[in-house]
Write a protein that holds these residues in place. Sequence first.
Motif, short mmCIF file in Angstrom:
data_model
loop_
_atom_site.label_atom_id
_atom_site.label_comp_id
_atom_site.label_asym_id
_atom_site.label_seq_id
_atom_site.Cartn_x
_atom_site.Cartn_y
_atom_site.Cartn_z
N ALA A 1 2.95 1.56 -3.26
CA ALA A 1 2.13 2.04 -4.38
C ALA A 1 1.84 3.53 -4.24
O ALA A 1 1.88 4.28 -5.22
N GLY A 2 1.56 3.96 -3.00
CA GLY A 2 1.30 5.38 -2.79
C GLY A 2 2.48 6.26 -3.15
O GLY A 2 2.31 7.37 -3.66
N GLY B 1 -5.74 8.96 -3.55
CA GLY B 1 -4.73 8.03 -3.08
C GLY B 1 -5.03 6.61 -3.52
O GLY B 1 -5.91 6.38 -4.36
N ILE B 2 -4.33 5.64 -2.93
CA ILE B 2 -4.47 4.25 -3.33
C ILE B 2 -5.85 3.70 -2.99
O ILE B 2 -6.43 2.92 -3.76
N TYR C 1 0.83 -1.21 0.00
CA TYR C 1 0.00 0.00 0.00
C TYR C 1 0.87 1.26 0.00
O TYR C 1 0.67 2.18 -0.81
N THR D 1 1.12 -3.64 -11.24
CA THR D 1 0.85 -2.45 -10.44
C THR D 1 1.86 -1.34 -10.75
O THR D 1 1.51 -0.17 -10.90
N LEU E 1 0.83 2.22 -12.35
CA LEU E 1 1.11 3.47 -11.64
C LEU E 1 2.01 4.37 -12.46
O LEU E 1 1.90 5.60 -12.40
N LEU F 1 2.67 7.06 -7.04
CA LEU F 1 1.59 7.78 -7.72
C LEU F 1 2.09 9.08 -8.36
O LEU F 1 2.81 9.85 -7.73
N LEU G 1 -8.39 4.70 -5.57
CA LEU G 1 -8.04 4.02 -6.82
C LEU G 1 -8.47 2.56 -6.79
O LEU G 1 -8.98 2.02 -7.78
N THR G 2 -8.25 1.91 -5.65
CA THR G 2 -8.64 0.51 -5.51
C THR G 2 -10.14 0.35 -5.64
O THR G 2 -10.63 -0.55 -6.32
#
Length: 340
Positions: A53-54, A278-279, A50, A264, A268, A57, A282-283
């Motif tokens: 991934a953030g 944020g993630i 998490y 991923t 991204l 971005l 997006l999810t």
Amino acid sequence: MSTQPLPEPQPPGAAPPADRPRRGGRWPRRVLVTVLVLVLLLLGYGIALYFWAGSKLHTTDAFARYPGRPDTGEGTNWLLVGSDSRERLTPEQRRKLHVGGEHGQNTDTIMILHYGSSGPYLVSLPRDSYVAIPGHGRGKINAAYALGGPRLLTRTVEQATGLHLHHYAEVSFLGYVHVVDELGGVRICVPRGGLHDEKSGADFDAGCQEMNGTQALAYVRARYSDPQGDLGRVRRQRQLVGAVADKALSFPVLVSPWRHIPFTESALDALTVDTGTGIAPLTRMGLKTKDLSEGKGATTTVPIGSQTTIAGVGDVVLWDEAKAKRLFRALREDERLPKG
């Protein structure tokens, strides 16, 4: 003759010696400990993923404050944009992808994703839609991006639809290709008659088939050989969005780190979102898009009144104002879409 040793005498009042625990009684505890360790590892992996991934971005200041901006309304609205920027493409990539060498930057795909108590709904806005562009008179909706970037495009869409946009997501030509390739291709069902378009590079017979990134891009960009032109293309764009979400959130991809991590990272890298996204949002957006691919909700195009040619602008699409207002009112109030 051997004899067993006698147990040692116990003092008066002492408790009898406890029986040894059976070996079988240890297994439930071992299984429980193993499960707990796995849960903690997965939780740690999920948290690490998490935050990783953030940190990857890409963001942009996509929304402007201006007088008369539509109220928030009910539910959540995303503006999903496919940019036709060639800036990151080499001459070889431009030839391979059949995108030409223009240096302008417009939006090849414009869609509104809505979800709340109703939906999800995915609504295409044809790029040739003839609308008011704040500060620039009337023109094709995709020109707003070239004239003022994401901020002018989001304002143009908000004022044309009366919807408040909560999130913005943009992906480039090359991004489409890399994302699909990292998934190992996507399954697309080509309608009867097939699709053959020399300008986009599309060359597909009818039927369901696997497409790699280059093929998928050619499929969604084709319009010159399609009798419905841009209206046919927006349907294929929605089809690709659903196919990518369906594959990306499938069990084989989700449970394989060596598959979902490269995907991923590629997604991204290709994606740009507004600074407030944020993630987690997006999810949720991805899950709602997968719902669409599974037949939940609905996909549509803003109702079209006519197509015409305007001097100095070219071929344009005019919305059916009455039907379009009913559609956008339903989205604003988070109701079921009207029929017809």
